[in-house]
Write a protein that holds these residues in place. Structure first.
Motif, PDB file in Angstrom:
ATOM      1  N   SER A   3      -4.496  77.307  67.871  1.00  0.00           N
ATOM      2  CA  SER A   3      -4.105  76.825  69.102  1.00  0.00           C
ATOM      3  C   SER A   3      -4.354  78.011  70.018  1.00  0.00           C
ATOM      4  O   SER A   3      -3.812  79.045  70.069  1.00  0.00           O
ATOM      5  CB  SER A   3      -2.522  76.530  68.861  1.00  0.00           C
ATOM      6  OG  SER A   3      -1.928  76.122  70.196  1.00  0.00           O
ATOM      7  N   MET A   4      -4.961  77.676  71.194  1.00  0.00           N
ATOM      8  CA  MET A   4      -5.550  78.542  72.113  1.00  0.00           C
ATOM      9  C   MET A   4      -4.207  78.704  73.108  1.00  0.00           C
ATOM     10  O   MET A   4      -3.250  78.032  72.912  1.00  0.00           O
ATOM     11  CB  MET A   4      -6.568  77.997  72.824  1.00  0.00           C
ATOM     12  CG  MET A   4      -8.023  78.230  71.954  1.00  0.00           C
ATOM     13  SD  MET A   4      -9.253  78.212  73.184  1.00  0.00           S
ATOM     14  CE  MET A   4      -9.359  76.808  74.156  1.00  0.00           C
ATOM     15  N   SER A   5      -4.081  79.932  73.578  1.00  0.00           N
ATOM     16  CA  SER A   5      -2.821  80.437  74.608  1.00  0.00           C
ATOM     17  C   SER A   5      -3.068  79.801  75.972  1.00  0.00           C
ATOM     18  O   SER A   5      -4.147  79.240  76.385  1.00  0.00           O
ATOM     19  CB  SER A   5      -2.757  81.875  74.746  1.00  0.00           C
ATOM     20  OG  SER A   5      -3.941  82.364  75.426  1.00  0.00           O
ATOM     21  N   ASP A   6      -2.136  79.767  76.868  1.00  0.00           N
ATOM     22  CA  ASP A   6      -2.141  79.346  78.133  1.00  0.00           C
ATOM     23  C   ASP A   6      -3.300  79.949  79.021  1.00  0.00           C
ATOM     24  O   ASP A   6      -4.005  79.428  79.875  1.00  0.00           O
ATOM     25  CB  ASP A   6      -0.827  79.392  78.880  1.00  0.00           C
ATOM     26  CG  ASP A   6      -0.124  80.422  78.639  1.00  0.00           C
ATOM     27  OD1 ASP A   6      -0.528  81.431  78.287  1.00  0.00           O
ATOM     28  OD2 ASP A   6       0.971  80.669  79.371  1.00  0.00           O
ATOM     29  N   GLN A  38      -5.937  81.609  77.743  1.00  0.00           N
ATOM     30  CA  GLN A  38      -7.277  80.951  77.281  1.00  0.00           C
ATOM     31  C   GLN A  38      -7.697  79.516  78.253  1.00  0.00           C
ATOM     32  O   GLN A  38      -8.754  79.409  78.448  1.00  0.00           O
ATOM     33  CB  GLN A  38      -7.453  81.059  75.914  1.00  0.00           C
ATOM     34  CG  GLN A  38      -7.396  82.109  75.225  1.00  0.00           C
ATOM     35  CD  GLN A  38      -7.373  82.162  73.642  1.00  0.00           C
ATOM     36  OE1 GLN A  38      -6.389  81.768  72.936  1.00  0.00           O
ATOM     37  NE2 GLN A  38      -8.646  82.215  73.158  1.00  0.00           N
ATOM     38  N   TRP A  39      -6.771  78.857  78.136  1.00  0.00           N
ATOM     39  CA  TRP A  39      -6.999  77.433  78.964  1.00  0.00           C
ATOM     40  C   TRP A  39      -7.123  77.838  80.204  1.00  0.00           C
ATOM     41  O   TRP A  39      -7.967  77.291  80.859  1.00  0.00           O
ATOM     42  CB  TRP A  39      -5.698  76.445  78.412  1.00  0.00           C
ATOM     43  CG  TRP A  39      -5.693  75.823  77.014  1.00  0.00           C
ATOM     44  CD1 TRP A  39      -5.067  76.106  76.323  1.00  0.00           C
ATOM     45  CD2 TRP A  39      -6.753  74.938  76.851  1.00  0.00           C
ATOM     46  NE1 TRP A  39      -5.305  75.495  75.144  1.00  0.00           N
ATOM     47  CE2 TRP A  39      -6.468  74.567  75.508  1.00  0.00           C
ATOM     48  CE3 TRP A  39      -7.902  74.258  77.113  1.00  0.00           C
ATOM     49  CZ2 TRP A  39      -7.031  73.887  74.664  1.00  0.00           C
ATOM     50  CZ3 TRP A  39      -8.704  73.509  76.490  1.00  0.00           C
ATOM     51  CH2 TRP A  39      -8.187  73.201  75.072  1.00  0.00           C
ATOM     52  N   MET A  97     -10.649  79.122  81.093  1.00  0.00           N
ATOM     53  CA  MET A  97     -11.784  78.110  80.750  1.00  0.00           C
ATOM     54  C   MET A  97     -12.227  77.481  82.232  1.00  0.00           C
ATOM     55  O   MET A  97     -13.295  77.023  82.305  1.00  0.00           O
ATOM     56  CB  MET A  97     -11.395  77.003  79.732  1.00  0.00           C
ATOM     57  CG  MET A  97     -11.188  77.508  78.249  1.00  0.00           C
ATOM     58  SD  MET A  97     -10.960  76.222  77.161  1.00  0.00           S
ATOM     59  CE  MET A  97     -12.341  75.030  76.949  1.00  0.00           C
ATOM     60  N   VAL A 142     -10.630  80.915  69.137  1.00  0.00           N
ATOM     61  CA  VAL A 142     -11.318  79.837  69.978  1.00  0.00           C
ATOM     62  C   VAL A 142     -11.936  78.754  69.357  1.00  0.00           C
ATOM     63  O   VAL A 142     -12.079  78.875  67.740  1.00  0.00           O
ATOM     64  CB  VAL A 142     -12.468  80.383  70.632  1.00  0.00           C
ATOM     65  CG1 VAL A 142     -12.072  81.191  71.827  1.00  0.00           C
ATOM     66  CG2 VAL A 142     -13.405  81.379  69.972  1.00  0.00           C
ATOM     67  N   ASN A 143     -12.320  77.773  69.661  1.00  0.00           N
ATOM     68  CA  ASN A 143     -12.688  76.625  68.591  1.00  0.00           C
ATOM     69  C   ASN A 143     -14.041  76.512  68.507  1.00  0.00           C
ATOM     70  O   ASN A 143     -14.543  75.963  67.542  1.00  0.00           O
ATOM     71  CB  ASN A 143     -12.525  75.213  69.603  1.00  0.00           C
ATOM     72  CG  ASN A 143     -10.960  75.023  70.094  1.00  0.00           C
ATOM     73  OD1 ASN A 143     -10.686  74.715  71.020  1.00  0.00           O
ATOM     74  ND2 ASN A 143     -10.059  75.069  69.103  1.00  0.00           N
ATOM     75  N   ARG A 193     -17.328  78.211  79.674  1.00  0.00           N
ATOM     76  CA  ARG A 193     -15.862  78.309  79.263  1.00  0.00           C
ATOM     77  C   ARG A 193     -15.549  79.074  78.155  1.00  0.00           C
ATOM     78  O   ARG A 193     -14.421  79.471  78.073  1.00  0.00           O
ATOM     79  CB  ARG A 193     -15.209  76.783  79.447  1.00  0.00           C
ATOM     80  CG  ARG A 193     -15.923  75.663  78.781  1.00  0.00           C
ATOM     81  CD  ARG A 193     -15.567  74.533  78.959  1.00  0.00           C
ATOM     82  NE  ARG A 193     -16.182  73.308  78.436  1.00  0.00           N
ATOM     83  CZ  ARG A 193     -17.178  72.763  78.857  1.00  0.00           C
ATOM     84  NH1 ARG A 193     -17.875  73.014  79.915  1.00  0.00           N
ATOM     85  NH2 ARG A 193     -17.755  71.674  78.086  1.00  0.00           N
ATOM     86  N   ASP A 194     -16.393  78.581  77.035  1.00  0.00           N
ATOM     87  CA  ASP A 194     -16.034  79.049  75.855  1.00  0.00           C
ATOM     88  C   ASP A 194     -16.204  80.613  75.855  1.00  0.00           C
ATOM     89  O   ASP A 194     -15.539  81.616  75.114  1.00  0.00           O
ATOM     90  CB  ASP A 194     -16.914  78.497  74.765  1.00  0.00           C
ATOM     91  CG  ASP A 194     -16.645  77.065  74.373  1.00  0.00           C
ATOM     92  OD1 ASP A 194     -15.432  76.896  74.316  1.00  0.00           O
ATOM     93  OD2 ASP A 194     -17.534  76.172  74.094  1.00  0.00           O
ATOM     94  N   ALA A 227     -12.989  81.933  77.313  1.00  0.00           N
ATOM     95  CA  ALA A 227     -11.881  81.533  76.481  1.00  0.00           C
ATOM     96  C   ALA A 227     -11.767  82.902  75.492  1.00  0.00           C
ATOM     97  O   ALA A 227     -10.977  83.355  75.058  1.00  0.00           O
ATOM     98  CB  ALA A 227     -11.833  80.505  76.074  1.00  0.00           C
TER      99      ALA A 227
END
Length: 458
Positions: free
Chosen positions: A56-59, A61-62, A65, A262-263, A298-299, A302
């Motif tokens: 689960s990414m952090s705020d 990180q979002w 992006m 990261v995803n 964006r990746d 992040a």
């Protein structure tokens, strides 16, 4: 009274989980040919297949992006990530890739030729796959203690320097393009490597003029164990420990989907500009232009934030505490696993649990299917199916360890989910004497077969 521990974060978004029936799971796993990779995600209750890209990414990180620069060449996102990599790892040259196996493909395309030897401490599946695909060999130099799952030592994933030097002495220097040191050692049960062993491995490699490549998927977790287990590091920060680790490395590959949280994403980094120039052509051919390399802007942003955040002690501590909780519950129930608990997963010792299933019937895979049927929990076999066939004899390889890996995604499941997993393991353990047969293969690919293998029940 002393206050109890609490996680250093709060939850903003949740995702609903559907609980299925055993009858449904029996149908789904049969349709998937008893391969858990082929089970649909909505058919899984608790997904422990991997911690790669599932965190689960952090705020922060979002938010990062939204600043992603999607320019094809020279994107500002690339330069932000480049600065973070230089700050954390001290590596001056890097090529972004879409994930870790892509980083391996880029660097091994530049380094390896047919017949080469790439020793290491239990190469992970894709690493060994890339090596053997190029008709090279990947001898395992892990310490023997790693094969004893009940032995408790602090650094169980280490390189056996005597085994490694024996390979160096018996082969021409030009046949050994690099040595791979994996931190933490995933195949051996998520076990860490001490700074002492990292340093001594590097010194041995330099004596024989062989580059040291650190497979870095879980580098931050390894640094956590150095801080908490190795003398002289308790007062150092995770970032200080990481910087020291990489002063011994010539090259690093990383699946940033783990400790970068990261995803999607990864990279290969190095100290040699000449090697970077050799690898560039393969990056462009297989990944994309040099400043995005298979990742969106964006990746890249992040990942820059994720690397910075996840090299702080509190985030790592919360994550590793949850893995230890599962280990503590299994101890309470008497269930054997690779001890001590690893940094990212618990590895159940399938040989000690399913003692009546013959090795030819894939013991760890049998346990994986049983756990899915019991509670909809999806793990992954780290055993004979993953080991593939010997590239010369084409016979099945049977490793010393038959493990079922239960990888805990970062900041995804609560401690109550962990208790469900442990209870499901206990139920299987209590009826283990009734499980006497496993599976046979009906379809397999020549390499990395475990992703797509098809099985039938015996």
């Amino acid at each position: 009274m002393e206050l109890p521990y609490s996680e250093p974060y709060k939850i903003k978004v949740t995702e609903a989980i559907r609980t299925s029936t055993r009858a449904e799971r029996e149908t789904w796993i049969r349709e998937a040919k008893y391969n858990l990779f082929k089970v649909r995600s909505e058919q899984v209750t608790i997904d422990l297949l991997t911690d790669s890209g599932t965190g689960s990414m952090s705020d922060r990180q979002w938010a990062a992006m939204m600043t992603g620069d999607e320019s094809y060449a020279g994107a500002s996102s690339y330069f932000r990530l480049k600065q973070v990599i230089e700050n954390i790892f001290g590596m001056p040259y890097f090529l972004p890739t879409h994930q870790g196996r892509a980083a391996e493909n880029v660097i091994f395309s530049a380094l390896l030729k047919e017949g080469d030897i790439v020793p290491g401490n239990s190469h992970f599946d894709t690493t060994k796959g890339h090596i053997e695909f190029r008709r090279c060999s990947a001898p395992d130099c892990t310490i023997d203690a790693a094969a004893d799952t009940q032995l408790e030592i602090p650094f169980k994933g280490e390189m056996d320097l005597n085994k490694l030097e024996k390979i160096f002495k018996e082969n021409p220097r030009e046949k050994i393009p690099c040595t791979v040191l994996t931190i933490t050692n995933n195949t051996a049960g998520g076990q860490p490597v001490s700074m002492k062993n990292i340093r001594e491995t590097a010194e041995l490699c330099r004596r024989y003029r062989i580059p040291l490549l650190i497979d870095s998927a879980r580098f931050a977790e390894n640094a956590y164990f150095i801080k908490t287990r190795e003398a002289g590091y308790a007062d150092k920060t995770i970032k200080e420990i990481v910087r020291e680790i990489y002063q011994y490395a010539d090259i690093m590959t990383i699946s940033a989907k783990k400790d970068g949280v990261v995803n999607m994403g990864g990279f290969v980094a190095m100290r040699s500009e000449e090697l970077m120039r050799q690898a560039m052509q393969f990056s462009i051919m297989c990944e994309g232009y040099l400043t995005y390399g298979g990742m969106s802007g964006r990746d890249l942003d992040a990942l820059a934030v994720g690397l910075d955040e996840n090299t702080e002690f509190e985030q790592l501590d919360a994550r590793i505490r949850q893995v230890k909780l599962l280990g503590d519950l299994l101890d309470e129930y008497g269930i054997p696993y690779q001890r001590p608990a690893g940094g990212h997963a618990i590895f159940l010792d399938a040989k000690k649990i399913l003692t009546h299933v013959p090795k030819e019937q894939f013991i760890a895979q049998t346990l994986a299917v049983e756990l899915y049927l019991e509670a909809g929990v999806r793990g992954v076999e780290i055993g004979s199916i993953l080991a593939d066939r010997d590239p010369v004899t084409h016979e099945n390889r049977y490793p010393k360890l038959e493990l079922l890996r239960l990888a805990i995604p970062r900041r995804v499941y609560t401690d109550n989910h962990i208790r469900v997993i442990a209870a499901a393991c206990r139920n299987i353990f209590e009826r283990r004497e009734q499980i006497t047969s496993g599976y046979r293969i009906t379809f397999e690919t020549p390499i990395l077969r475990h992703f797509t293998v098809e099985l039938e029940k015996i």
